[in-house]
Design a protein around this motif. Structure first.
Motif, PDB file in Angstrom:
ATOM      1  N   THR A  27      -4.785   1.200  -7.639  1.00  0.00           N
ATOM      2  CA  THR A  27      -3.388   1.599  -7.487  1.00  0.00           C
ATOM      3  C   THR A  27      -2.744   0.799  -6.364  1.00  0.00           C
ATOM      4  N   GLY A  28      -1.406   0.703  -6.462  1.00  0.00           N
ATOM      5  CA  GLY A  28      -0.673  -0.070  -5.462  1.00  0.00           C
ATOM      6  C   GLY A  28      -0.835   0.482  -4.062  1.00  0.00           C
ATOM      7  N   SER A  29      -0.853   1.823  -3.922  1.00  0.00           N
ATOM      8  CA  SER A  29      -0.881   2.374  -2.569  1.00  0.00           C
ATOM      9  C   SER A  29      -2.233   2.153  -1.900  1.00  0.00           C
ATOM     10  N   LYS A  30      -3.323   2.175  -2.686  1.00  0.00           N
ATOM     11  CA  LYS A  30      -4.628   1.899  -2.083  1.00  0.00           C
ATOM     12  C   LYS A  30      -4.748   0.407  -1.742  1.00  0.00           C
ATOM     13  N   ALA A  31      -4.307  -0.429  -2.676  1.00  0.00           N
ATOM     14  CA  ALA A  31      -4.374  -1.876  -2.439  1.00  0.00           C
ATOM     15  C   ALA A  31      -3.545  -2.255  -1.211  1.00  0.00           C
ATOM     16  N   PHE A  32      -2.410  -1.546  -1.035  1.00  0.00           N
ATOM     17  CA  PHE A  32      -1.535  -1.787   0.118  1.00  0.00           C
ATOM     18  C   PHE A  32      -2.321  -1.714   1.425  1.00  0.00           C
ATOM     19  N   TRP A  33      -3.188  -0.676   1.528  1.00  0.00           N
ATOM     20  CA  TRP A  33      -3.910  -0.505   2.792  1.00  0.00           C
ATOM     21  C   TRP A  33      -4.979  -1.564   2.993  1.00  0.00           C
ATOM     22  N   VAL A  34      -5.539  -2.060   1.894  1.00  0.00           N
ATOM     23  CA  VAL A  34      -6.503  -3.160   2.061  1.00  0.00           C
ATOM     24  C   VAL A  34      -5.783  -4.407   2.566  1.00  0.00           C
ATOM     25  N   ILE A  35      -4.579  -4.659   2.030  1.00  0.00           N
ATOM     26  CA  ILE A  35      -3.804  -5.819   2.497  1.00  0.00           C
ATOM     27  C   ILE A  35      -3.494  -5.662   3.987  1.00  0.00           C
ATOM     28  N   ILE A  36      -3.064  -4.450   4.367  1.00  0.00           N
ATOM     29  CA  ILE A  36      -2.740  -4.201   5.778  1.00  0.00           C
ATOM     30  C   ILE A  36      -3.970  -4.424   6.659  1.00  0.00           C
ATOM     31  N   LEU A  37      -5.094  -3.848   6.234  1.00  0.00           N
ATOM     32  CA  LEU A  37      -6.324  -3.954   7.008  1.00  0.00           C
ATOM     33  C   LEU A  37      -6.724  -5.418   7.198  1.00  0.00           C
ATOM     34  N   MET A  38      -6.646  -6.150   6.100  1.00  0.00           N
ATOM     35  CA  MET A  38      -7.043  -7.550   6.157  1.00  0.00           C
ATOM     36  C   MET A  38      -6.116  -8.349   7.071  1.00  0.00           C
ATOM     37  N   ASP A  39      -4.807  -8.114   6.949  1.00  0.00           N
ATOM     38  CA  ASP A  39      -3.886  -8.897   7.774  1.00  0.00           C
ATOM     39  C   ASP A  39      -3.979  -8.524   9.245  1.00  0.00           C
ATOM     40  N   LEU A  40      -4.296  -7.259   9.523  1.00  0.00           N
ATOM     41  CA  LEU A  40      -4.500  -6.882  10.918  1.00  0.00           C
ATOM     42  C   LEU A  40      -5.751  -7.577  11.455  1.00  0.00           C
ATOM     43  N   TRP A  41      -6.797  -7.605  10.639  1.00  0.00           N
ATOM     44  CA  TRP A  41      -8.035  -8.270  11.060  1.00  0.00           C
ATOM     45  C   TRP A  41      -7.757  -9.751  11.355  1.00  0.00           C
ATOM     46  N   ARG A  42      -6.947 -10.337  10.471  1.00  0.00           N
ATOM     47  CA  ARG A  42      -6.673 -11.763  10.565  1.00  0.00           C
ATOM     48  C   ARG A  42      -5.814 -12.116  11.780  1.00  0.00           C
ATOM     49  N   THR A  43      -4.878 -11.224  12.149  1.00  0.00           N
ATOM     50  CA  THR A  43      -3.868 -11.640  13.128  1.00  0.00           C
ATOM     51  C   THR A  43      -3.940 -10.924  14.467  1.00  0.00           C
ATOM     52  N   MET A  44      -4.794  -9.879  14.590  1.00  0.00           N
ATOM     53  CA  MET A  44      -4.717  -9.119  15.844  1.00  0.00           C
ATOM     54  C   MET A  44      -5.063  -9.986  17.055  1.00  0.00           C
ATOM     55  N   GLY A  45      -5.973 -10.939  16.874  1.00  0.00           N
ATOM     56  CA  GLY A  45      -6.350 -11.803  17.995  1.00  0.00           C
ATOM     57  C   GLY A  45      -5.177 -12.624  18.496  1.00  0.00           C
ATOM     58  N   PHE A  46      -4.312 -13.019  17.575  1.00  0.00           N
ATOM     59  CA  PHE A  46      -3.142 -13.820  17.951  1.00  0.00           C
ATOM     60  C   PHE A  46      -2.188 -13.012  18.825  1.00  0.00           C
ATOM     61  N   TYR A  47      -1.845 -11.790  18.347  1.00  0.00           N
ATOM     62  CA  TYR A  47      -0.914 -10.972  19.128  1.00  0.00           C
ATOM     63  C   TYR A  47      -1.543 -10.538  20.438  1.00  0.00           C
ATOM     64  N   ALA A  48      -2.875 -10.337  20.432  1.00  0.00           N
ATOM     65  CA  ALA A  48      -3.554  -9.974  21.669  1.00  0.00           C
ATOM     66  C   ALA A  48      -3.375 -11.073  22.713  1.00  0.00           C
ATOM     67  N   VAL A  49      -3.571 -12.337  22.307  1.00  0.00           N
ATOM     68  CA  VAL A  49      -3.460 -13.431  23.279  1.00  0.00           C
ATOM     69  C   VAL A  49      -2.009 -13.623  23.719  1.00  0.00           C
ATOM     70  N   LEU A  50      -1.089 -13.486  22.753  1.00  0.00           N
ATOM     71  CA  LEU A  50       0.334 -13.622  23.069  1.00  0.00           C
ATOM     72  C   LEU A  50       0.757 -12.596  24.127  1.00  0.00           C
ATOM     73  N   LEU A  51       0.395 -11.332  23.896  1.00  0.00           N
ATOM     74  CA  LEU A  51       0.778 -10.280  24.828  1.00  0.00           C
ATOM     75  C   LEU A  51      -0.029 -10.374  26.119  1.00  0.00           C
ATOM     76  N   TYR A  52      -1.265 -10.825  26.003  1.00  0.00           N
ATOM     77  CA  TYR A  52      -2.112 -11.031  27.184  1.00  0.00           C
ATOM     78  C   TYR A  52      -1.439 -11.988  28.166  1.00  0.00           C
ATOM     79  N   THR A  53      -0.938 -13.119  27.650  1.00  0.00           N
ATOM     80  CA  THR A  53      -0.280 -14.071  28.544  1.00  0.00           C
ATOM     81  C   THR A  53       0.978 -13.462  29.137  1.00  0.00           C
ATOM     82  N   GLY A  54       1.637 -12.592  28.353  1.00  0.00           N
ATOM     83  CA  GLY A  54       2.817 -11.910  28.893  1.00  0.00           C
ATOM     84  C   GLY A  54       2.442 -10.968  30.034  1.00  0.00           C
ATOM     85  N   LEU A  55       1.343 -10.241  29.861  1.00  0.00           N
ATOM     86  CA  LEU A  55       0.911  -9.300  30.898  1.00  0.00           C
ATOM     87  C   LEU A  55       0.470 -10.035  32.167  1.00  0.00           C
TER      88      LEU A  55
END
Lengths: 306, 294
Positions: free
Chosen positions: B153-181
């Motif tokens: 179903t679309g709603s279950k697949a939605f969460w897999v997409i979210i999970l995957m994209d968070l896994w893929r990009t969290m390191g980027f936002y972490a470093v971006l905000l880290y330099t800000g801090l």
């Protein structure tokens, strides 16, 4: 859009702001500190598992035989190191071809983005002429234009020019699309170079091009390196442009090639698919091990841009 | 001096190639696609003008609302996730790990540079149920939740997409905000601590307000890239089941290249552009106002 003052000159990463050590009691075991340590350790462990496990699982799966995929659960480890999948991926999926195509697209794109971007940044920041701010704004405004808007007319143009059976459409599009950000950042890097250096070079009799190549470029080489990395990853990992202008299997880049490979064999040949994915990931890993410090530094320098 | 750096010929040689490429690849096609929006057809069959038909179709098309809802929900959820996770990681790097954070930062950042399709295929196998049960479902089974078909179903697949994209990009936002801090002066934190601000209060009243500029640029960046989501969806679900996980971007791509309707495709592209521009300008203006208020 950001005003010109927003982008400060690239700054070196500075030392972490030191936080004072947690208050410690004088006598006995400091349970609070032990507790804190344990929490920290737990968070680190969870982070490591989340980050590494998918990659580890992918690598482990790439070593399994077809039989192991059928008879054993997917999370199990391979029984022995079996590299046949890599051979299959190379032959079936043409992994060699797609890597070659990606290199043939990425390297020229990178060269032209940096060369044209640096020259334009120099012309817009160091050279003095009327209207340069307007032109800079015009180019920088391009950062707001999403790719979707330009794809269809570009397809028409490339088709009419008879370029569709080559890698040229990809290179041209990457260069054009990469320029706004590159010019914006190059202008900022040149702004940080003390003007006296350029003035001194002209007093010594150097012309514009001498000033550009011998004074300007060496002064912004860190910026060039950072931009080069940024552009490398955005071109190497692009899917939308590559998919739009891809007309044949022989011209696929890595991203498109993996997608095709999955479409053709993905539901049956697990082993070779994992081997294919692994090859592309390992390639990037090798690059990443050597350059991750530069990436972090570059992000720190560019993090304030709006 | 001024004669050297005001040399018209040199300016033309330095600026010309870049300006030409930019105009040919970005400016001309952008304007051109406005004309496409008022016609129908494609490059092989030719075009004919249809007036406002494409825009009428846009209003009647049942896929547009679904697609728009998916795109906006995805963008909001992923932006909140990226900023919260990124901020949590950044705080962890700066205040807990301190100088020892380099290795963890580097590791967590690594997925950012991976080809999206590779990650997408990896996650689709991890969350698979047939023909073989992937590790995610095995884990759920083990914990007693029971395996589920994530892509049914679309709603279950939605969460897999979210999970995957968070896994893929969290390191980027972490470093971006880290330099800000890191840019927050140590003395400010020190004196706030002496005044008794610790934990949540230090975060709420000192750290967050001072990190606001980098937070806002991260939000703009995150919204802007997530509204244009394409790669991860193509590799993970290809928009399915049905059109339930089809973002506007993918719908535009399918309309143009599978159904060969460049006119309607351009109309969709204009819709995407309008949304992105509006969001960016709105955020940019409101952040400016906040900053001047102090």
């Amino acid at each position: 859009m950001a005003t010109r003052t927003d982008l400060s000159a690239p700054v070196a990463t500075r030392a972490t702001a030191p936080a004072p050590p947690a208050p410690s009691r004088r006598r006995g075991v400091n349970w609070r500190r032990v507790g804190n340590r344990a929490w920290t350790g737990l968070v680190i462990a969870v982070l490591l598992v989340i980050t590494i496990y998918p990659l580890f699982w992918m690598f482990a799966s790439s070593l399994k035989t077809e039989n192991e995929f059928i008879t054993e659960p997917l999370w199990s480890l391979p029984r022995e190191l079996n590299f046949q999948n890599y051979v299959d991926a190379w032959e079936l999926g043409g992994i060699g071809t797609v890597i070659r195509n990606s290199l043939l697209v990425t390297l020229p794109s990178l060269f032209f983005i940096l060369a044209l971007g640096a020259a334009a940044g120099f012309a817009l920041e160091v050279m003095v002429w009327k209207g340069r701010n307007t032109v800079l704004l015009l180019i920088v405004g391009g950062m707001m234009l999403p790719l979707q808007l330009i794809l269809l007319p570009l397809f028409t143009i490339y088709f009419r020019l008879g370029l569709t059976d080559s890698l040229l459409p990809l290179i041209l599009t990457y260069v054009g699309h990469g320029l706004p950000l590159t010019v914006f950042l190059m202008a900022a890097y040149f702004r940080a170079v003390p003007r006296e250096l350029f003035e001194a070079s002209t007093l010594d009799g150097a012309g514009v091009f001498r000033a550009f190549f011998s004074v300007g470029l060496p002064m912004v080489r860190n910026g060039l390196l950072t931009l080069g990395l940024l552009m490398f990853f955005s071109v190497w990992n692009d899917l939308l442009i590559a998919l739009t202008f891809n007309t044949s299997k022989e011209l696929s880049t890595i991203q498109v090639g993996l997608l095709n490979f999955n479409g053709e064999y993905g539901s049956t040949l697990y082993g070779p698919l994992f081997a294919g994915i692994c090859t592309t990931v390992l390639g990037i890993l090798v690059v990443y091990v050597f350059i991750n410090k530069q990436i972090m530094k570059g992000l720190a320098a560019g993090s304030l841009k709006g | 001096m001024d004669r050297v750096f005001g040399d018209k010929k040199a300016i033309a040689i330095l600026l010309g190639p870049a300006l030409f490429m930019y105009t040919a690849i970005m400016l001309v096609p952008s304007v051109w696609s406005l004309f496409y929006a008022f016609s129908t057809g494609n490059v092989i069959e030719g075009f004919r003008p249809v007036g406002l038909d494409n825009f009428r179709k846009l209003l009647d098309d049942p896929i547009v609302p679904t697609s728009l809802r998916f795109t906006v929900t995805y963008a909001l959820v992923i932006t909140v996730g990226q900023i919260l996770l990124g901020l949590a990681l950044a705080l962890f790097y700066v205040f807990v790990l301190r100088r020892a954070s380099a290795l963890i930062r580097t590791l967590v950042f690594f997925p950012v540079v991976l080809p999206t399709v590779a990650v997408g295929l990896l996650f689709s196998k991890m969350f698979a149920i047939a023909p073989q049960t992937g590790p995610a479902n095995s884990l759920l089974d083990l914990l007693g939740f029971g395996a589920t078909d994530w892509f049914s179903t679309g709603s279950k697949a939605f969460w897999v997409i979210i999970l995957m994209d968070l896994w893929r990009t969290m390191g980027f936002y972490a470093v971006l905000l880290y330099t800000g801090l890191l840019d927050i002066p140590g003395e400010v934190l020190e004196s706030a601590r002496l005044d008794g601000a610790v934990g949540w209060r230090l975060l709420r009243h000192i750290v967050l307000p001072l990190a606001l500029p980098v937070l806002i640029s991260s939000i703009i960046f995150s919204l802007n890239s997530s509204l244009k989501v394409f790669d991860s969806v193509v590799a993970l679900t290809n928009g399915g089941p049905g059109t339930s996980t089809t973002p506007l971007n993918l719908y535009m791509f399918q309309t143009s290249f599978f159904y060969s309707d460049y006119g309607y495709g351009s109309t969709l592209a204009i819709l995407i552009t309008t949304i992105c521009l509006t969001v960016t300008l709105f955020l940019f203006r409101s952040s400016r106002r906040d900053l001047t208020k102090g």
